[in-house]
Motif scaffolding. Structure first.
Motif, PDB file in Angstrom:
ATOM      1  N   ILE A  36       0.852  -1.073   0.005  1.00 11.44           N
ATOM      2  CA  ILE A  36       0.044  -0.110   0.064  1.00 11.44           C
ATOM      3  C   ILE A  36       1.046   1.118   0.091  1.00 11.44           C
TER       4      ILE A  36
ATOM      5  N   VAL B 165       1.436   5.533   0.193  1.00 14.00           N
ATOM      6  CA  VAL B 165       0.833   6.795   0.872  1.00 14.00           C
ATOM      7  C   VAL B 165      -0.434   7.214   0.238  1.00 14.00           C
TER       8      VAL B 165
ATOM      9  N   LEU C 124      -2.973   4.767   1.428  1.00 17.88           N
ATOM     10  CA  LEU C 124      -3.524   5.161   2.812  1.00 17.88           C
ATOM     11  C   LEU C 124      -4.469   6.432   2.987  1.00 17.88           C
ATOM     12  N   GLU C 125      -4.093   7.450   2.283  1.00 20.53           N
ATOM     13  CA  GLU C 125      -4.790   8.475   2.521  1.00 20.53           C
ATOM     14  C   GLU C 125      -6.325   8.425   1.844  1.00 20.53           C
TER      15      GLU C 125
ATOM     16  N   GLU D 283      -8.147   6.314   4.413  1.00 21.97           N
ATOM     17  CA  GLU D 283      -8.849   7.071   5.574  1.00 21.97           C
ATOM     18  C   GLU D 283      -9.952   7.824   5.235  1.00 21.97           C
TER      19      GLU D 283
ATOM     20  N   VAL E  53       1.950  -1.135   8.919  1.00 29.51           N
ATOM     21  CA  VAL E  53       1.894   0.289   8.012  1.00 29.51           C
ATOM     22  C   VAL E  53       0.791   0.914   8.569  1.00 29.51           C
ATOM     23  N   PHE E  54      -0.185   0.446   8.771  1.00 30.74           N
ATOM     24  CA  PHE E  54      -1.393   1.340   9.793  1.00 30.74           C
ATOM     25  C   PHE E  54      -0.971   1.516  11.088  1.00 30.74           C
TER      26      PHE E  54
ATOM     27  N   ALA F 215       1.502   4.331  11.109  1.00 32.67           N
ATOM     28  CA  ALA F 215       1.054   5.408  10.373  1.00 32.67           C
ATOM     29  C   ALA F 215       0.140   6.190  11.489  1.00 32.67           C
TER      30      ALA F 215
ATOM     31  N   LEU G 194      -8.327   3.602  10.680  1.00 31.32           N
ATOM     32  CA  LEU G 194      -7.854   2.561  10.144  1.00 31.32           C
ATOM     33  C   LEU G 194      -7.463   1.434  11.137  1.00 31.32           C
TER      34      LEU G 194
END
Length: 108
Positions: free
Chosen positions: A50, A52, A55-56, A59, A84-85, A88, A93
């Protein structure tokens, strides 16, 4: 994107599948989530990476689902994606993974 609705344990569940390399938007997922009344299940069975941007987007997606009063849950996630979650530190998440919210302030 693969989406579907199914009956699971007497509950209607709407599922969105995350691609193997998730680098941004899952086409049609926001519309699908807006049109369903059921909780959203995000299936990470195929996801091994995944970005960035991914992720954005995730979210924003979870926040928008929760704003409608629905719940978003993640399943079939490999440990490296969960890490990763966790690194971050994005509360929505982590909640979707079933983890508790992050404590405020210093953690060590």
């Amino acid at each position: 994107m693969t989406t579907n609705s199914k009956q699971q344990h007497n509950l209607n569940i709407s599922t969105v599948k995350v691609p193997a390399i998730f680098n941004g938007e899952i086409q049609g997922a926001k519309k699908f989530a807006a049109e369903t009344e059921s909780p959203i299940l995000i299936n990470f069975a195929e996801c091994t990476f995944i970005t960035v941007d991914g992720l954005e987007w995730l979210e924003e997606f979870v926040i928008s689902v929760e704003a409608t009063g629905k719940h978003c849950r993640f399943e079939n996630m490999i440990p490296s994606i969960y890490k990763v979650f966790k690194v971050a530190r994005i509360d929505c998440l982590l909640r979707s993974c079933g983890a508790p919210a992050i404590a405020e302030g210093a953690v060590c």
